[in-house]
Scaffold this active site. Sequence first.
Site, PDB file in Angstrom:
ATOM      1  CE  LYS A  69       4.551  -9.632   0.762  1.00 44.47           C
ATOM      2  NZ  LYS A  69       4.989  -8.449   0.001  1.00 44.47           N
ATOM      3  NE  ARG A 113       7.963  -5.955  -0.366  1.00 42.30           N
ATOM      4  CZ  ARG A 113       7.808  -6.755  -1.401  1.00 42.30           C
ATOM      5  NH1 ARG A 113       7.856  -6.286  -2.647  1.00 42.30           N
ATOM      6  NH2 ARG A 113       7.570  -8.034  -1.201  1.00 42.30           N
ATOM      7  CD  GLN A 141       4.773  -0.746  -6.875  1.00 37.25           C
ATOM      8  OE1 GLN A 141       5.739  -0.019  -6.665  1.00 37.25           O
ATOM      9  NE2 GLN A 141       4.045  -1.263  -5.883  1.00 37.25           N
ATOM     10  CB  ALA A 224       9.273 -10.594 -13.680  1.00 39.15           C
ATOM     11  CG  ASP A 225       5.589 -10.796  -8.471  1.00 39.30           C
ATOM     12  OD1 ASP A 225       5.008 -11.308  -9.459  1.00 39.30           O
ATOM     13  OD2 ASP A 225       5.000 -10.101  -7.632  1.00 39.30           O
ATOM     14  CE  LYS A 229       2.577 -11.751 -12.029  1.00 38.21           C
ATOM     15  NZ  LYS A 229       2.427 -10.948 -10.786  1.00 38.21           N
ATOM     16  CB  SER A 296      12.866  -5.005  -8.308  1.00 38.75           C
ATOM     17  OG  SER A 296      12.172  -4.774  -7.111  1.00 38.75           O
TER      18      SER A 296
END
Length: 327
Positions: A69, A113, A141, A224-225, A229, A296
Site C-alpha cells: 500500500k 481496517r 477516522q 501516531a504512524d 506524531k 496502533s
Amino acid sequence: MPPVLLLSGAAVAALLTLDDCISAVESAFAMHAQARSLSPALMHVDADGGEFHVKAGGLRGARTYFACKINGGFFANRSRFGLPNILGLIVLCDGTTGVPLAVMESGLVTRLRTGAATAVAAKYLASPASRTVTICGAGIQAEVQLRALLRLLPIRRAFVWTRSDAAAFTQRMAAQLQLDVQVAADLKSAAQQSEVIVTCTPAKHWYLGREHVRPGTFIAAVGADSPEKQEIEPQLLAAAAVVCDLTAQCLQVGELHHAVALGLMTAAQVRGELGEVIVGSAPRRLRQEEIILFDSTGTALQDTAAAAAVYERALALGRGEAFDFFA
C-alpha cells in the site's frame, strides 16, 4: 496470467463492510502470531507538505497473498484543495508466484481496517462492561472508531474532544447511531468518566496524560504512524501495560518510540503484540484496575487481509474492471 482487477473506491465500498474488516483483521493478527505471515515492512518518506507511507506484507491462508500500500498523508488537502487528506492505492499479489491480482483505492480499506484493529484490541483488552468512550478527534477516522467499538462493546455514551468545533460531528453521530454523543469541553473530565479512550488525530505533541486517565481504562492510540506524531504522554505509556500491533513498527513510528527514546521504557517491557494476545501467548487484562494502551500504527497485515477480502468478493460477484498489464 489472469488480468488485474482495477477496483475504484466505490467498488471497494460495495464489497467491504466494517464487520468484514473486523473479522479479517482479527484473523490476520492471529496468523502473524502463528508465523503464518510474510514479514511486514514499513517505509516512511517525508514530502513537501506531507508524507508517504509504504506498507507491505502478506498472509499465508488458504491462499498466500502479498499486498503493498502506498498512502499519501497531506493534512491540508481538504482545506486547500478539496481532496482527501489521506489517499493512495493497494497492489494485491499472489504470494507464491508474484502475479499481480488487483489494484484498488486504499482510502476506505485504511479507514475500516484501522477502526477494526481498535475494536479487536478492545474485545481482548477493555473491560467487557465498558459503557463510555472518549474519542479524541472528529474526522472520518473518529467516526469509524466509534462505529467499530459499538460492534464489540456495550457503549451507551460517547464524548468527543477536539481542539476545533465538534458540534456538527456529535449531532450527526447521535442521530445516526441513536447514542448519547456529547462534545467534551474538558478532556480530563470526559476521560475520567470513560472506560475507553481513543486518540485519532495528527497531533505532533502529546495531549493525553497521566492526569486524564482513571485506573482500568483501555486506550487505543491510533494517530501516531510517523516519527514526529504523538498523542500520548510518554510517562503514561511507561505506567501502562502496552500492547502493540507490531512492536518493531511501534519502535519506529508509534507512541512506543517516544517513551523508549526518553529512556522511560524498553521494548522488553511491552506486554506483547495484539496477535499474541488473540492466540493466548500474551496475557489479556491481568487486573481490573490496570491501564492498558494499544499502540496502533497500522500494519500491512490489516491491509492484506482487507484487500484479499475485497478481491475474493469481487471475483465471486464479477465486479471490477479487468486490465491486462502484460498483454
